[in-house]
Design an enzyme around this catalytic site. Structure first.
Site, mmCIF file in Angstrom:
data_model
loop_
_atom_site.group_PDB
_atom_site.id
_atom_site.type_symbol
_atom_site.label_atom_id
_atom_site.label_comp_id
_atom_site.label_asym_id
_atom_site.label_seq_id
_atom_site.Cartn_x
_atom_site.Cartn_y
_atom_site.Cartn_z
ATOM 1 C CG ASP A 9 -18.651 7.739 -3.992
ATOM 2 O OD1 ASP A 9 -19.629 7.042 -3.657
ATOM 3 O OD2 ASP A 9 -18.270 8.726 -3.335
ATOM 4 C CG HIS A 10 -23.029 2.513 -6.976
ATOM 5 N ND1 HIS A 10 -23.659 3.217 -7.972
ATOM 6 C CD2 HIS A 10 -23.342 1.206 -7.178
ATOM 7 C CE1 HIS A 10 -24.327 2.378 -8.748
ATOM 8 N NE2 HIS A 10 -24.152 1.147 -8.287
ATOM 9 N NE ARG A 11 -20.585 8.092 -0.994
ATOM 10 C CZ ARG A 11 -19.753 8.699 -0.151
ATOM 11 N NH1 ARG A 11 -20.146 8.955 1.102
ATOM 12 N NH2 ARG A 11 -18.545 9.053 -0.541
#
Length: 449
Positions: A421-423
């Site tokens: 999850d790049h967040r």
């Protein structure tokens, strides 16, 4: 007083479920802890246990019924100090008395009054209003509705049910004379006396129906429609939400397996006397947990304006069950030994395939592992299981050309892909986790500490 048995909430997110199967019948005695039914929730098919002792005097919701709301009465239990026969009779006479009183009230009311038009009686089933029954009450010229067995519950008093069971009478073929088509004792007795005359028509009705025409798809190909179970519906919804709302980043490494396979063989030889046999997947679970210990910034979940940094490595492991994919959890895998992980994983996988996982065994997890190597899959990208922030997808181990110390040779290689999850996880942190995982697999002595 009879005790109503209600549809339980078997998971925190459960609002309704399917009563998949009854394991008891009317007249059976149950004790606390006895398994009474199998209920399909939004996660899995689970067993429903009795909490009181007594006798089942009525089953109000037949097996196979979908969309049963939590809190709906599904059966009635007579206490151990109550006479089941009297309880059944009392329930039947009470219902008949209520129906008679309500009928008299409606007859006495003016035709244009609310009672005369709509009636204030509660539905006999106790499961909410019935639009068809309301329409029948509004039009006195219509005959009372005939209860059906094809997906709609037969409405009958407990006494009528008991007599029908004793006489071998199919209630779905009986026309009820009570309000809303409710079957009472007199209807069953009348059906018994009319049974010989109705035998021939009944036989005709039971003749096999002609096969339904095969359905054609939009491109002309024939198909059979398969209804989704609750688990498959949840999988579809959650994975759609995950792909739409989570910005995935994928990082792939090739890992040499030879040292891990050698260690596995040695450990299995020493553990054989203890009845433990380690799988490659057991070692990979431990390797992912240890990698998360080394790179804790990947053991997180995105929570809007904050991150949850987990202090324990709870690894969700994808298991294919008959109802659909489910992920039982090996809790605190970073601190557990390989033998314990192996024993727990075998037990969890067995319970998952039998639909017997308890909520705490599949809800939660801080990261996931999905292994399709046993099917020969070389490499794949897995979808993150929210609210987790990463999942590791591992493929098959296979012999490949490999350069080691400047010389070309052959090694057993495996491709592993991490979805992040790049967040919550930057690319460099994800890369560090994948490198830590590769080092632990290629130098597996680190899995023993």
């Amino acid at each position: 007083m009879p005790t109503p048995i209600k549809m339980p909430a078997l998971s925190p997110t459960m609002e309704e479920g399917t009563l998949a199967k009854w394991l008891v019948k009317e007249g059976d005695q149950v004790s606390a802890g006895d398994i009474m039914a199998e209920i399909e929730t939004d996660k899995a098919t689970m067993e429903f246990e009795a909490v009181d002792e007594g006798t089942i005097v009525a089953i109000d919701v037949p097996e196979g019924t979908e969309g049963v709301k939590v809190g709906t009465v599904i059966a009635t239990l007579a206490g151990e100090d109550e006479d089941p026969e009297e309880t059944r009779a009392a329930a039947g006479s009470d219902a008949a008395s209520e129906d008679t009183n309500e009928g008299e009230s409606k007859d006495a009311a003016p035709a244009d009054s609310p009672a005369g038009a709509d009636g204030d009686e509660a539905p006999a089933s106790g499961n909410g209003g019935n639009g068809a029954a309301t329409s029948a009450r509004r039009d006195p010229a219509k005959a009372p509705p005939v209860p059906r067995a094809d997906g709609e519950r037969v409405i009958a008093s407990p006494l009528a049910r008991r007599i029908a069971e004793q006489k071998g009478i199919d209630l779905s073929s009986v026309t009820g004379s009570g309000p809303n088509g409710r079957i009472v004792k007199a209807d069953v007795e009348q059906a018994e006396s009319a049974a010989p005359a109705a035998a021939a028509p009944s036989a005709a009705r039971e003749a096999p129906a002609p096969a339904a025409p095969q359905q054609q798809g939009e491109f002309g190909a024939p198909y059979e429609e398969v209804k989704l179970n609750n688990v498959r519906k949840v999988i579809a919804r959650r994975l759609t939400e995950a792909k739409q709302s989570i910005p995935h980043i994928y990082l792939t490494v090739d890992v040499r397996l030879d040292a891990l396979l050698k260690l596995r063989g040695e450990l299995n030889a020493s553990l054989e006397a203890d009845g433990v046999k380690l799988s490659v997947n057991d070692l990979l679970i431990k390797a992912l947990a240890r990698a998360l210990q080394r790179v804790p910034q990947c053991n997180v979940s995105f929570q809007g304006d904050a991150l949850h940094q987990y202090q324990r490595q709870d690894i969700s492991v994808a298991v294919a069950a008959p109802s659909g994919l489910i992920t039982p959890i090996v809790t605190d895998a970073g601190r557990k030994g390989l033998a314990q992980i192996s024993t727990e994983m075998k037990e969890l996988a067995g319970k998952a395939r039998e639909g017997k996982l308890q909520p705490h065994e599949y809800q939660g997890g801080t990261a996931s592992l999905s292994n399709l190597g046993m099917f020969g899959t070389k490499q794949f990208d897995a979808v993150i299981n929210p609210p987790q922030a990463m999942i590791l997808a591992v493929g098959a181990g296979e012999k490949r050309p490999h350069v080691l110390d400047g010389a070309l040779g052959v090694a057993t290689m495996m491709t592993a892909t991490g979805s992040f999850d790049h967040r919550a996880i930057d690319g460099v942190d994800g890369a560090q986790l994948m490198d830590a995982f590769r080092q632990l697999v290629e130098n597996p002595m680190g899995l023993l500490v």
